[in-house]
Scaffold this motif. Structure first.
Motif, PDB file in Angstrom:
ATOM      1  N   ASN A  95       0.847  -1.189   0.000  1.00 51.61           N
ATOM      2  CA  ASN A  95       0.000   0.000   0.000  1.00 51.61           C
ATOM      3  C   ASN A  95       0.882   1.238   0.000  1.00 51.61           C
ATOM      4  O   ASN A  95       1.384   1.636   1.050  1.00 51.61           O
ATOM      5  CB  ASN A  95      -0.897  -0.059   1.233  1.00 51.61           C
ATOM      6  CG  ASN A  95      -1.806   1.142   1.399  1.00 51.61           C
ATOM      7  OD1 ASN A  95      -2.495   1.270   2.406  1.00 51.61           O
ATOM      8  ND2 ASN A  95      -1.829   2.023   0.433  1.00 51.61           N
ATOM      9  N   GLN A  99      -1.380   6.709  -2.724  1.00 48.23           N
ATOM     10  CA  GLN A  99      -2.343   6.172  -3.678  1.00 48.23           C
ATOM     11  C   GLN A  99      -3.682   5.860  -3.031  1.00 48.23           C
ATOM     12  O   GLN A  99      -4.369   4.912  -3.412  1.00 48.23           O
ATOM     13  CB  GLN A  99      -1.757   4.938  -4.380  1.00 48.23           C
ATOM     14  CG  GLN A  99      -0.595   5.307  -5.270  1.00 48.23           C
ATOM     15  CD  GLN A  99      -0.106   4.163  -6.148  1.00 48.23           C
ATOM     16  OE1 GLN A  99      -0.848   3.215  -6.398  1.00 48.23           O
ATOM     17  NE2 GLN A  99       1.123   4.256  -6.616  1.00 48.23           N
ATOM     18  N   GLY A 100      -4.051   6.641  -2.048  1.00 50.01           N
ATOM     19  CA  GLY A 100      -5.399   6.580  -1.523  1.00 50.01           C
ATOM     20  C   GLY A 100      -5.751   5.312  -0.782  1.00 50.01           C
ATOM     21  O   GLY A 100      -6.920   5.026  -0.570  1.00 50.01           O
ATOM     22  N   GLY A 101      -4.764   4.544  -0.388  1.00 50.33           N
ATOM     23  CA  GLY A 101      -5.062   3.363   0.413  1.00 50.33           C
ATOM     24  C   GLY A 101      -5.391   2.122  -0.383  1.00 50.33           C
ATOM     25  O   GLY A 101      -5.793   1.110   0.199  1.00 50.33           O
ATOM     26  N   LYS A 102      -5.259   2.166  -1.718  1.00 48.89           N
ATOM     27  CA  LYS A 102      -5.564   0.939  -2.453  1.00 48.89           C
ATOM     28  C   LYS A 102      -4.462  -0.075  -2.247  1.00 48.89           C
ATOM     29  O   LYS A 102      -3.289   0.269  -2.131  1.00 48.89           O
ATOM     30  CB  LYS A 102      -5.777   1.226  -3.936  1.00 48.89           C
ATOM     31  CG  LYS A 102      -4.529   1.470  -4.743  1.00 48.89           C
ATOM     32  CD  LYS A 102      -4.919   1.759  -6.193  1.00 48.89           C
ATOM     33  CE  LYS A 102      -3.714   1.852  -7.092  1.00 48.89           C
ATOM     34  NZ  LYS A 102      -4.081   2.283  -8.461  1.00 48.89           N
ATOM     35  N   LEU A 103      -4.860  -1.338  -2.166  1.00 48.90           N
ATOM     36  CA  LEU A 103      -3.945  -2.432  -1.883  1.00 48.90           C
ATOM     37  C   LEU A 103      -3.590  -3.182  -3.159  1.00 48.90           C
ATOM     38  O   LEU A 103      -4.450  -3.438  -3.992  1.00 48.90           O
ATOM     39  CB  LEU A 103      -4.588  -3.398  -0.888  1.00 48.90           C
ATOM     40  CG  LEU A 103      -4.849  -2.828   0.511  1.00 48.90           C
ATOM     41  CD1 LEU A 103      -5.777  -3.748   1.295  1.00 48.90           C
ATOM     42  CD2 LEU A 103      -3.543  -2.645   1.256  1.00 48.90           C
TER      43      LEU A 103
END
Lengths: 115, 114
Positions: A95, A99-103
């Protein structure tokens, strides 16, 4: 591109023994989080442990610990005193901070704990 | 609710039909994510909402896929003209915010296109 690789599709371990699951990742980022998630047959993804890249100390949660090697981009999970309930798919995830928390997930390792 | 709720649990649809998958996040969580997980694979990111707006939809595979979150809570993933290749588990996750706090996942919707 940022990728996560889990090179062990399947692992098995005897109850009460210790097992280590491998994960490597590729990124040019310097700041990020790493996670291990567990997905049992019930399907719900459950967080096992997390590691902040800026921390040198390896994270530990009860029987679960990680070996984080930032230079090698390696993040392995050690499960001590394995229990039957640890049987599940285990996913390593990356993560980036920005990047906004996208995994970004690896392909998974199916762990079987045998009695 | 206590956790992330996804409905239906399973959906079987015919090729070419339209489907909607619903996600009800944890109350107060502003960030909501959709992932797609094919059999034997890890989840792949589809789209992320911060509040009502789609902050990142870079993972949507094509224009048959669309998602909304009109009131900043429940989200619906919409798939038009379904294809057999759309068959997968669709996972929803929510976070208190997008700032790298723990993501909580629902149990997913298993979509089968026949």
């Amino acid at each position: 591109a940022q990728t996560v690789t889990q090179s062990q599709p399947e692992m098995s371990v005897q109850e009460a023994e210790t097992v280590t699951l491998s994960c490597t990742y590729d990124t040019s980022e310097n700041n990020y989080y790493l996670f291990w998630y567990k997905q049992p047959p019930s399907r719900q993804m459950i967080l096992v442990i997390r590691q902040e890249a800026y921390k040198q100390q390896n994270a530990t949660e009860n029987r679960f610990s990680v070996n984080f090697q930032k230079a090698a981009k390696s993040f392995s999970l050690k499960i001590s005193d394995s229990q039957l309930g640890d049987t599940a798919m285990y996913f390593c995830a990356f993560n980036p901070y920005n990047q906004g928390g996208k995994l970004i997930f690896g392909q998974g390792t199916e762990l079987s704990v045998k009695p | 609710g206590a956790g992330v709720s996804q409905t239906p649990s399973n959906k079987v649809t015919e090729k070419g039909k339209y489907v909607e998958l619903r996600c009800d996040p944890i109350s107060g969580h502003t960030a909501l994510y959709w992932y797609r997980q094919s059999l034997g694979q890890g989840p792949e990111f589809l789209i992320y909402f911060q509040g009502t707006g789609a902050a990142d939809d870079s993972g949507l595979p094509n224009d048959r896929f669309f998602a909304v979150r009109p009131e900043g809570s429940v989200s619906t993933l919409k798939i038009q003209r379904t294809e057999r290749g759309d068959s997968a588990m669709y996972l929803c996750a929510s976070r208190v915010s997008s700032m790298n706090t723990e993501a909580f996942f629902g149990q997913g919707t298993r979509l089968t296109v026949v």
